[in-house]
Motif scaffolding. Sequence first.
Motif, PDB file in Angstrom:
ATOM      1  N   VAL A 247       0.857  -1.182   0.000  1.00  0.00           N
ATOM      2  CA  VAL A 247       0.000   0.000   0.000  1.00  0.00           C
ATOM      3  C   VAL A 247       0.894   1.234   0.000  1.00  0.00           C
ATOM      4  N   LEU A 248       0.706   2.103  -0.968  1.00  0.00           N
ATOM      5  CA  LEU A 248       1.484   3.333  -1.065  1.00  0.00           C
ATOM      6  C   LEU A 248       0.663   4.488  -0.502  1.00  0.00           C
ATOM      7  N   GLY A 249       1.133   5.060   0.613  1.00  0.00           N
ATOM      8  CA  GLY A 249       0.435   6.185   1.220  1.00  0.00           C
ATOM      9  C   GLY A 249      -0.297   5.795   2.478  1.00  0.00           C
ATOM     10  N   ALA A 250      -0.123   6.622   3.533  1.00  0.00           N
ATOM     11  CA  ALA A 250      -0.747   6.329   4.827  1.00  0.00           C
ATOM     12  C   ALA A 250      -1.691   7.440   5.244  1.00  0.00           C
ATOM     13  N   GLY A 251      -2.430   7.977   4.255  1.00  0.00           N
ATOM     14  CA  GLY A 251      -3.501   8.908   4.575  1.00  0.00           C
ATOM     15  C   GLY A 251      -4.752   8.134   4.943  1.00  0.00           C
ATOM     16  N   TYR A 252      -5.888   8.795   4.861  1.00  0.00           N
ATOM     17  CA  TYR A 252      -7.139   8.146   5.252  1.00  0.00           C
ATOM     18  C   TYR A 252      -7.410   6.895   4.415  1.00  0.00           C
ATOM     19  N   ALA A 253      -7.193   6.984   3.093  1.00  0.00           N
ATOM     20  CA  ALA A 253      -7.474   5.851   2.217  1.00  0.00           C
ATOM     21  C   ALA A 253      -6.456   4.724   2.402  1.00  0.00           C
TER      22      ALA A 253
END
Length: 360
Positions: free
Chosen positions: A13-19
């Motif tokens: 998973v690329l990115g640790a924002g809300y999505a």
Amino acid sequence: MSSSTTTEKRIVVLGAGYAGLSTAKGAGRHHAVTLVAPEERLLHRVRQHETAAGHGRDWPAIGELARGRRIEHRRARAAELDLDGHKVLLDDGTTLGYDTLVHALGSRTAWHDVPGAAEHAYAAERAAELDRRLRGTDRPGTLAVVGGGATGIELATELAEAHPRWQVRIVATGRVGGIYSPKARAHVLRVLDRLGVAVHEGATVTEVTPTGLHTTAGPVDADITVWAASMEPHPLAAAAGLAVDDRGRALVDEYLRSVSHPDVHVVGDAAAVTVPGTGTLRMGCATALPMGQYVGKLLDGRTDKPFAYKYVAQCLSLGRQDGLLQLVRGDDSMRPTVLTGTAGRLAKAAIVAGVLAALK
């Protein structure tokens, strides 16, 4: 059809924002997930205006939010995607292989090629730096917020309330709060007036300088400029060869899989998601979190249904003492019902608290 199988897969998973974080937590129940994000802590984006005004705090560590799941947090950035080889090249020189990739790199403030904007303005992402600048300045001056949408309104009201000696202006190409119902927009304008914020509408910014703005309606003086224009998706999807729309958002099917590379799911602001009866979803936490939750369940085998979504409300913070909750129809069109004042503030606070609770 579901993209889930009963065998364990390598999920990146690329990115640790809300999505991204909600996807990782859902998929990490029964699969090994590598979560790639340079941040140590959650970037609580819907509260950036509070951070800019000195009310922010350290949000939960990503490791804390990932506790209890099979998630490895790699503090790095994705530099390049090898879609044919199923690999992600990280900026630390290492490579990750994957069976399923989730692109959740979101969006960033767009400069729209305005000369001087990137050099002389603070984007919303630099909220903490803006707070330090304001606190480190003994002599108050003028501050211009560019953008008449939700981000610009929240920043202008929060900053004006926190720094009453500063002359705050909000500058918009169209009408400030123009997307809201007449009742909601009228309340926004009343709050701006109460806080002493000067409103410049119909003023497209053509250049940003160290001392202010050049606009189509004339110059606007500003010792500090805050840029809260529209957002643009992270460019990695287009650069890697995923099919994208004319804004650079990845085109996806009803399971939020890339239409060109079905082993890649795209969630959040980076995805162009069209839902029957709802339309193409706008960027924002309200859509990013449900997308991530959905793909997490899909990869974990807990759903095989297509993604569905309907809007319920839009909300705004208007300083510490006021707020707004605008009810909307399922397609995001405005209903006449609006909560303002204390009721609006409490509703907004409850929604934001709910976002953090969902991630925990």
